[in-house]
Design a protein around this motif. Sequence first.
Motif, PDB file in Angstrom:
ATOM      1  N   ILE A  49       0.324  -7.777   8.172  1.00 38.12           N
ATOM      2  CA  ILE A  49       0.655  -9.070   7.601  1.00 38.12           C
ATOM      3  C   ILE A  49       0.477  -9.034   6.510  1.00 38.12           C
ATOM      4  O   ILE A  49       1.443  -9.249   4.936  1.00 38.12           O
ATOM      5  N   LEU A  50      -0.204  -8.694   5.808  1.00 41.49           N
ATOM      6  CA  LEU A  50      -0.786  -9.067   4.076  1.00 41.49           C
ATOM      7  C   LEU A  50      -0.540  -7.999   3.062  1.00 41.49           C
ATOM      8  O   LEU A  50       0.069  -7.720   2.083  1.00 41.49           O
ATOM      9  N   THR A  52       2.304  -6.367   4.036  1.00 40.79           N
ATOM     10  CA  THR A  52       3.873  -6.085   3.847  1.00 40.79           C
ATOM     11  C   THR A  52       4.205  -7.501   2.897  1.00 40.79           C
ATOM     12  O   THR A  52       4.858  -6.772   1.941  1.00 40.79           O
ATOM     13  N   ILE A  53       3.581  -8.358   2.369  1.00 34.99           N
ATOM     14  CA  ILE A  53       3.847  -9.717   1.637  1.00 34.99           C
ATOM     15  C   ILE A  53       3.750  -9.035   0.518  1.00 34.99           C
ATOM     16  O   ILE A  53       4.583  -8.732  -0.471  1.00 34.99           O
ATOM     17  N   VAL A  57       5.695  -8.016  -3.271  1.00 29.70           N
ATOM     18  CA  VAL A  57       5.537  -8.935  -4.308  1.00 29.70           C
ATOM     19  C   VAL A  57       5.255  -7.557  -5.051  1.00 29.70           C
ATOM     20  O   VAL A  57       5.980  -7.767  -6.414  1.00 29.70           O
ATOM     21  N   CYS A 449      -5.958  -7.616  -1.108  1.00 31.62           N
ATOM     22  CA  CYS A 449      -4.884  -7.705  -1.379  1.00 31.62           C
ATOM     23  C   CYS A 449      -3.881  -7.806  -2.724  1.00 31.62           C
ATOM     24  O   CYS A 449      -3.096  -7.023  -3.205  1.00 31.62           O
ATOM     25  N   SER A 499       6.315  -1.200   4.953  1.00 31.56           N
ATOM     26  CA  SER A 499       5.360  -2.153   5.774  1.00 31.56           C
ATOM     27  C   SER A 499       5.857  -1.368   6.868  1.00 31.56           C
ATOM     28  O   SER A 499       4.954  -1.539   8.071  1.00 31.56           O
TER      29      SER A 499
END
Length: 606
Positions: A49-50, A52-53, A57, A449, A499
Amino acid sequence: MALDQYTYVFVIGTMFAMLDAYNNGANDVANAWATSVSSRSISYRQAMILGTIFEMVGAITVGARTAETIKNGIIPNSAFHGNAGVQMLAFTCALAAASSWVMWCTRHSAHVSSTYSLISAVAGVGVATVGASQVQWGWNNGKGLGAIFAGLGMAPVISAGFAATIFMLIKLVVHIRKNPVPWAVYTSPFFFLIAGTICTLSIVYKGSPKLGLNKKPAWYVAAVTMGTGGGVAVLACIFFVPFVHAKVIKKDYTVKWWMFILGPLLLKRPTPADADRANVPNYAVIQEEQGELSSIQSPESAGEYDAKKTETGDVPITSSGEENEKKLAAFETTQSTYKELMAQGERKLLLKLMKERGPIGWAMRTLRDNPMGAGQLYELHNIKILAKRIPAMIVCGALYGLHYDIHAAQTGIAGTPEGERMQRVYANAEKYPNEVEHTYSFVQILTACTASFAHGANDIGNSVGPWAVIYSAWSTGSAAASKAPVPVWQLAVLSATISLGLITYGYNIMKVMGNKITYHSPSRGCSMEMGAAVTVLLFSQFSLPVSTSMCITGATVGVGLCNGTLKAVNFQRVGLLLLSWIATIPIAGTLGGVLMGLFINAPHFA
């Protein structure tokens, strides 16, 4: 004018660009997140999840710059003499060669650099297309092959230095103290400050050309960067420190994760009278449930699966209890080879998946209950069975990685040479209290991240650079159009594909990274990721594509050496990584050159 006659080249190039991005996620991104998962700071699903985000970005806001090096830095645009069709074919062949090589390596759990794979393929295509003299072998203002391959040696060393420095700082400030827990809690905002500053600096100072943030004056850059980093540190002081203080110092087991919003009020919260132990996870690499991998499954746990597999001869189970016990004893005495021990570990995971209630459990049970029958695939009964198996196979392919036991695969199975090797490596690594490691697990989430953002900023250029050239040449009919900025929609599409690679196939690389090199823990992991992130952003600032995998591997070795002995690092795995990195250059370059040479010189009818 669009080159409609070459639309098929654009379509093929798009397919290989997406395959290259998928491989990037399954290979490079998986290696980048292996540190966080290996340290048990986050689960594999949380990493997806992290990842992909922050990959998206980083790719959309920063990634366009490194794409320029792939597009125009290796083969000069003038070398194509305005022939847009040849330019399209050249970069399509480069993508085909690089993506095919990385896919083969990923399938065999061989970690390679997708960055250097594509760069080598582009160089090989350049030799076949315009000759070796036209390829930029030198420095070329930091964009030639000389500058790019210089990172092959510099990046891991620099990353190791940064990571080792950060970890030694943690070690000196926290780990060597008689009571390290308070030191870990009260110094944690400093590491939030570092992570927040680096992430902000990469966006503001080196942002996408369309944003124009890099053209702001120096005082603006410094104010925004330090202001944001300082703001993160202040928030950590207000909300994070009281939360962790209550959890690990006061040992209040009643504190829930959402109570961080109470901030300083947690300092006055009364501690339960029976609070004698902090309620924190166990961050040890080897835990009890992994020890089960070295033992034969009991008849009770394997009964349902074994009954279904009796006909295939996988496990000798009979209906008679006494005979079954005798055969099981005989079975245990014969299961001593490496392949059989590995099969036992795989069987444990399969049995666990079959008990799941969700889609993966349904899919695994469907495949178990519907084996292919006698005869060829085209037999009517096999066609009917295949109709049931295909949906289950698709579900397994999409969800298998979500349930894969990464830690058990990394530590090795007891009784195998790999398991014994990792035991020796772990024995030479100092272990720290779980309360201390729990504090740094939160810091590692932010550093992970940041590292993911840095990877998206740097490695998206691998796939989007050639694809942008193909698209611009096809849509405009001009080879000179490759100098145009990379469209944001291309960055978004390929970052999403990256991702997807991490989610569906990243486990195949992650299982041979992380703890396979040295002992991991959250304090070590955040040092590794921060050192790698700083290195990637440093190289990306000069538009140099550098392998994130090389940086995180160098950082891992650097932190491992901080244990004070060479025995704390698995240099066999490091040697295999170096071999695969070096082999990538000639193999990918040759594949790209051969493909381009065949296509551009192929005989044809007039």
